[in-house]
Scaffold this motif. Structure first.
Motif, PDB file in Angstrom:
ATOM      1  N   TYR A 180       0.787  -0.770   0.000  1.00  0.00           N
ATOM      2  CA  TYR A 180       0.530   0.034  -0.213  1.00  0.00           C
ATOM      3  C   TYR A 180       0.745   1.511  -0.092  1.00  0.00           C
ATOM      4  CZ  TYR A 180      -3.691  -3.709   0.958  1.00  0.00           C
ATOM      5  OH  TYR A 180      -4.710  -3.976   1.017  1.00  0.00           O
ATOM      6  N   LEU A 181      -0.003   2.399  -0.615  1.00  0.00           N
ATOM      7  CA  LEU A 181       1.151   3.661  -0.641  1.00  0.00           C
ATOM      8  C   LEU A 181       0.113   4.855  -0.006  1.00  0.00           C
ATOM      9  CD1 LEU A 181       3.302   5.424  -1.757  1.00  0.00           C
ATOM     10  CD2 LEU A 181       1.929   5.903  -3.534  1.00  0.00           C
TER      11      LEU A 181
ATOM     12  N   CYS B  15      -4.479   6.341 -10.900  1.00  0.00           N
ATOM     13  CA  CYS B  15      -4.769   4.945 -10.621  1.00  0.00           C
ATOM     14  C   CYS B  15      -6.134   4.177 -10.951  1.00  0.00           C
ATOM     15  CB  CYS B  15      -5.373   4.631  -9.125  1.00  0.00           C
ATOM     16  SG  CYS B  15      -3.874   4.979  -7.559  1.00  0.00           S
TER      17      CYS B  15
ATOM     18  N   ARG C 132       8.499   5.489  -1.744  1.00  0.00           N
ATOM     19  CA  ARG C 132       7.779   4.628  -0.883  1.00  0.00           C
ATOM     20  C   ARG C 132       7.134   3.569  -1.562  1.00  0.00           C
ATOM     21  NH1 ARG C 132       3.941   8.618   2.016  1.00  0.00           N
ATOM     22  NH2 ARG C 132       5.524  10.263   3.369  1.00  0.00           N
ATOM     23  N   THR C 133       6.725   3.552  -3.337  1.00  0.00           N
ATOM     24  CA  THR C 133       6.093   2.652  -3.669  1.00  0.00           C
ATOM     25  C   THR C 133       7.396   1.220  -3.555  1.00  0.00           C
ATOM     26  OG1 THR C 133       6.751   3.208  -6.006  1.00  0.00           O
ATOM     27  CG2 THR C 133       4.383   3.985  -4.944  1.00  0.00           C
TER      28      THR C 133
ATOM     29  N   ILE D  35      -1.665   1.809  -8.534  1.00  0.00           N
ATOM     30  CA  ILE D  35      -1.175   2.895 -10.252  1.00  0.00           C
ATOM     31  C   ILE D  35      -0.715   2.533 -11.155  1.00  0.00           C
ATOM     32  CG2 ILE D  35       1.298   4.841  -9.734  1.00  0.00           C
ATOM     33  CD1 ILE D  35       1.446   3.778  -6.212  1.00  0.00           C
TER      34      ILE D  35
ATOM     35  N   PHE E 293       9.206   1.374  -6.681  1.00  0.00           N
ATOM     36  CA  PHE E 293       9.453   1.231  -7.796  1.00  0.00           C
ATOM     37  C   PHE E 293      10.609   1.395  -8.399  1.00  0.00           C
ATOM     38  CE2 PHE E 293       4.515   2.032  -8.768  1.00  0.00           C
ATOM     39  CZ  PHE E 293       4.269   0.769  -8.504  1.00  0.00           C
TER      40      PHE E 293
ATOM     41  N   SER F 255      -0.717  -0.509  -4.034  1.00  0.00           N
ATOM     42  CA  SER F 255       0.612  -0.121  -5.093  1.00  0.00           C
ATOM     43  C   SER F 255       0.571  -0.842  -6.478  1.00  0.00           C
ATOM     44  CB  SER F 255       1.871  -0.816  -4.964  1.00  0.00           C
ATOM     45  OG  SER F 255       1.869   0.078  -3.736  1.00  0.00           O
TER      46      SER F 255
END
Length: 93
Positions: free
Chosen positions: A2-3, A58, A80-81, A16, A83, A13
């Motif tokens: 989750y973000l 999203c 935070r993700t 997204i 990625f 996530s």
């Protein structure tokens, strides 16, 4: 995963589609039109009372997209993700 986008807003996530810097991405007229259309259609969620720094696009569970506007920078959201770390790991292999 989750973000956290700010206030009490958390998104999955995997939903997204993109994280965009508000200042640079809104230079494009097509982006401004997209955001205006999304706002008119009620698909924009503003999760900040402060000056927005980024928006997160999203996929919505019921179909379509939701745009989240947040005061958190796109760089911080990307960190935070995780990625970026995943991309680094792929490039190292």
């Amino acid at each position: 995963m989750y973000l956290h986008l700010g206030q009490d807003t958390v998104i999955r996530s995997e939903n997204i589609l993109g994280i965009f810097d508000m200042e640079t991405s809104t230079l494009s007229t097509s982006t401004r039109r997209y955001l205006a259309k999304s706002e008119k259609e009620g698909r924009v969620v503003n999760v900040s009372l402060e000056m927005p720094k980024s928006f997160v696009l999203c996929s919505a569970p019921q179909g379509g997209e939701t745009v989240y506007i947040t005061q958190i920078s796109s760089t911080t959201l990307l960190k935070r993700t995780g990625f970026m770390e995943e991309l680094r790991n792929v490039n190292m292999e």
